[in-house]
Design a protein around this motif. Sequence first.
Motif, PDB file in Angstrom:
ATOM      1  N   MET A 185       1.692  -6.884  -4.647  1.00 25.26           N
ATOM      2  CA  MET A 185       1.181  -5.474  -5.179  1.00 25.26           C
ATOM      3  C   MET A 185       0.471  -4.512  -4.313  1.00 25.26           C
ATOM      4  O   MET A 185       0.687  -3.141  -4.279  1.00 25.26           O
ATOM      5  N   GLN A 186      -0.647  -5.104  -3.723  1.00 25.34           N
ATOM      6  CA  GLN A 186      -1.338  -4.221  -2.681  1.00 25.34           C
ATOM      7  C   GLN A 186      -0.497  -3.782  -1.485  1.00 25.34           C
ATOM      8  O   GLN A 186      -0.865  -2.734  -1.140  1.00 25.34           O
ATOM      9  N   TYR A 221       1.374  -1.008  -2.726  1.00 22.66           N
ATOM     10  CA  TYR A 221       0.728   0.627  -3.108  1.00 22.66           C
ATOM     11  C   TYR A 221      -0.009   0.640  -1.817  1.00 22.66           C
ATOM     12  O   TYR A 221      -0.778   1.592  -1.821  1.00 22.66           O
ATOM     13  N   ASP A 254      -2.401  -0.544  -0.245  1.00 22.58           N
ATOM     14  CA  ASP A 254      -3.761  -1.096  -0.112  1.00 22.58           C
ATOM     15  C   ASP A 254      -3.931  -1.982   1.110  1.00 22.58           C
ATOM     16  O   ASP A 254      -5.193  -2.191   1.653  1.00 22.58           O
ATOM     17  N   LYS A 271       2.316   7.912   3.636  1.00 20.89           N
ATOM     18  CA  LYS A 271       1.957   7.074   2.315  1.00 20.89           C
ATOM     19  C   LYS A 271       1.076   7.620   1.466  1.00 20.89           C
ATOM     20  O   LYS A 271       1.205   7.306   0.153  1.00 20.89           O
ATOM     21  N   ARG A 326       1.842   7.536  -2.627  1.00 22.87           N
ATOM     22  CA  ARG A 326       0.815   7.172  -3.693  1.00 22.87           C
ATOM     23  C   ARG A 326       0.511   8.211  -4.635  1.00 22.87           C
ATOM     24  O   ARG A 326       0.037   8.100  -5.699  1.00 22.87           O
ATOM     25  N   TYR A 370       3.984   6.893  -6.992  1.00 23.78           N
ATOM     26  CA  TYR A 370       3.378   5.851  -7.380  1.00 23.78           C
ATOM     27  C   TYR A 370       2.282   6.068  -8.373  1.00 23.78           C
ATOM     28  O   TYR A 370       1.574   6.946  -8.281  1.00 23.78           O
ATOM     29  N   MET A 424      -0.916   3.262 -10.023  1.00 26.84           N
ATOM     30  CA  MET A 424      -1.461   1.898  -9.970  1.00 26.84           C
ATOM     31  C   MET A 424      -2.678   1.681 -11.119  1.00 26.84           C
ATOM     32  O   MET A 424      -3.626   2.552 -11.098  1.00 26.84           O
ATOM     33  N   TYR A 434      -5.249  -1.125 -11.890  1.00 28.11           N
ATOM     34  CA  TYR A 434      -5.728  -2.552 -11.128  1.00 28.11           C
ATOM     35  C   TYR A 434      -6.522  -3.267 -12.014  1.00 28.11           C
ATOM     36  O   TYR A 434      -6.853  -2.818 -13.274  1.00 28.11           O
ATOM     37  N   ALA A 469      -3.384   7.025 -13.695  1.00 25.49           N
ATOM     38  CA  ALA A 469      -2.207   6.689 -12.977  1.00 25.49           C
ATOM     39  C   ALA A 469      -0.868   7.324 -13.306  1.00 25.49           C
ATOM     40  O   ALA A 469      -0.093   7.705 -12.388  1.00 25.49           O
ATOM     41  N   PHE A 505       2.597   0.535 -11.068  1.00 25.77           N
ATOM     42  CA  PHE A 505       2.149  -0.839 -10.850  1.00 25.77           C
ATOM     43  C   PHE A 505       1.196  -1.347 -11.704  1.00 25.77           C
ATOM     44  O   PHE A 505       0.113  -0.499 -11.977  1.00 25.77           O
TER      45      PHE A 505
END
Length: 279
Positions: free
Chosen positions: A72-73, A76, A78, A106, A110, A114, A116, A118, A188, A197
């Motif tokens: 996942m990281q 995304y 990370d 990127k 994001r 995307y 996210m 967490y 998100a 995600f």
Amino acid sequence: MHEEPILRVRNLNKRFGRGCPQCHDQTIRQLEKNYCSTCGTVYACQDVSLNLFPGEILGIVGESGSGKSTMMQCLYFDEPVTSGEAYIANRDLTGQNVFNLSQQKKRYIRNHRYGMVYQNPVNGLKMNFSSIGNIAEKLIAAGNRNVSSMEATGNKLLEQVQIPLFRSKEEPQNFSGGMQQRVQIAKALSNNPPILFLDEVTTGLDLSVQANVLDLIKEIQREWGISMIVVSHDLAVIRMLADRTMVMLNGSVIEEGLTDQILEDPQHAYTQRLVYSLL
């Protein structure tokens, strides 16, 4: 499903460590789980491939250390990948492996494609900003400069995730874990992303709070038609949310299929143990 995937991932590899002659070559690689005892390198993701279709929830399940959160990281941005390809169905990104794009591109993905959520809200929220300020931060990153429209969007999203508006100016550090997760979900969603995600979003929450967060995710998915990848070590969460499920062990995908099929007729011995521990 005959439609094109919204996200295609091919042979994602992520290792922590330099590797050595004993573990560099996959054909002769001898690991203890996903760890090379010769040089100490951890192969967190090994040739992970997946398709995510429009409007689908894909569940990724596996024990702690199976590589699902690392995957996942990487998706995304990370974490940088060691190797692999990922393609997003988007006119501006056609045919471009997003792992190889510039940092600027990127960031664009994001901020626009995307969202996210967490496991630990501290990673997704600024705890000393107001809740609505957290949402505004994401909107500003996506290029919004209109204060009244940002406020309207923020209030609408907080209402949608059941945060009382009289608390919109409060900092998330004053909130319970379940409320923090709901603010994270609102943030998100603020840029209306086609892909969301969710990484272990119910871990550490009380059962009744877990149920509320899962109901909220289902409701958002129905209303917005967002494609989601949901990572969890809890099969009950996957059973409730996911259309299809991938099972990971030691950095590799060992089984995948429709969620009902995986839960009712697991093929791999590890998946069988997971399913029977749930029953």
